[in-house]
Design a protein around this motif. Sequence first.
Motif, PDB file in Angstrom:
ATOM      1  N   UNK A  23      44.716  39.054  45.148  1.00 52.50           N
ATOM      2  CA  UNK A  23      44.525  39.217  46.589  1.00 52.50           C
ATOM      3  C   UNK A  23      45.741  38.730  47.355  1.00 52.50           C
ATOM      4  N   UNK A  24      46.292  37.583  46.962  1.00 52.59           N
ATOM      5  CA  UNK A  24      47.482  37.059  47.642  1.00 52.59           C
ATOM      6  C   UNK A  24      48.673  37.997  47.444  1.00 52.59           C
ATOM      7  N   UNK A  25      48.841  38.531  46.240  1.00 55.81           N
ATOM      8  CA  UNK A  25      49.928  39.473  45.998  1.00 55.81           C
ATOM      9  C   UNK A  25      49.780  40.724  46.867  1.00 55.81           C
ATOM     10  N   UNK A  93      35.787  37.079  49.871  1.00 57.46           N
ATOM     11  CA  UNK A  93      35.249  38.067  48.938  1.00 57.46           C
ATOM     12  C   UNK A  93      35.667  37.807  47.488  1.00 57.46           C
ATOM     13  N   UNK A  94      36.509  36.818  47.267  1.00 53.19           N
ATOM     14  CA  UNK A  94      37.032  36.593  45.924  1.00 53.19           C
ATOM     15  C   UNK A  94      36.009  35.850  45.067  1.00 53.19           C
ATOM     16  N   UNK A  95      35.836  36.276  43.816  1.00 55.80           N
ATOM     17  CA  UNK A  95      34.839  35.629  42.955  1.00 55.80           C
ATOM     18  C   UNK A  95      35.236  34.199  42.585  1.00 55.80           C
ATOM     19  N   UNK A  96      34.252  33.353  42.455  1.00 57.08           N
ATOM     20  CA  UNK A  96      34.454  32.031  41.866  1.00 57.08           C
ATOM     21  C   UNK A  96      34.706  32.221  40.375  1.00 57.08           C
ATOM     22  N   UNK A  97      35.650  31.491  39.816  1.00 51.50           N
ATOM     23  CA  UNK A  97      35.976  31.662  38.397  1.00 51.50           C
ATOM     24  C   UNK A  97      34.821  31.189  37.508  1.00 51.50           C
TER      25      UNK A  97
END
Length: 244
Positions: A23-25, A93-97
């Motif tokens: 996402x950051x990229x 929206x990013x999944x937790x690892x």
Amino acid sequence: MDFSAYSLWIFDCDGVLLESNRMKQAGFAQVLRDYPAGVVADFLAFQKTAFGLSRFRTIDAFFDRFLGRPAGPGEKEALLEAFGAYCRSEYPRQPVTPGAEALLRALAARGAVAYVCSGSAEDELRTVLDGIGLAPHFRAIYGSPRPKAELVAHVLEREAGRHAPGQALFLGDAEADYRAAAENGIAFLQVSAFAADPEGMARLRAAEGFPAVARLDEVTWPDSGPAPDPVPDPATANDRSGRN
């Protein structure tokens, strides 16, 4: 690796707690889309190897090392604002690892203390981790613009007298994480599955010899006993604001 030796756990965020490196990229590619394509491609290749640096230092590198000119009036600020807006939209929206929440619960049950020291913008990071329910697991959440090594030093100073440096462990996925741990004389554990630059980290690990797990659900203890007991501090034991 005997994880029972550690009572003070310091976590990076992107690639360790959240699957957010891609996402950051994508965010950098989005906000730089109007610049020369070749320059942006070279910068993105660099940025892949520079996770753990704050966005402020990363954007500085874009102008200094890749465009080869200073930013115009308001130019850098506009890019940082656009990148921040992108992250505010996409971060939640990013999944937790895998294993992150279970590990944090296990640490609390064993009497260990957890912090976040990340290159992400501090207020943004606190908002995201609070929104997904991870914030209460941490005594404090720290981020940029302060350098990561400085953040780790602050944690160690705050916890001095309750946790010895030998009881502190930094969990990260990037070279900046390893350097922050090494500069402060504490142990480092690489979390490799979601790293942005796995080849670079493999070379660094071969050279430096630090341990690694693929995911946080691989962190286990050889026994069911408690972690080393920290000295209690009534003034901060219930502080979960992340503001100190």
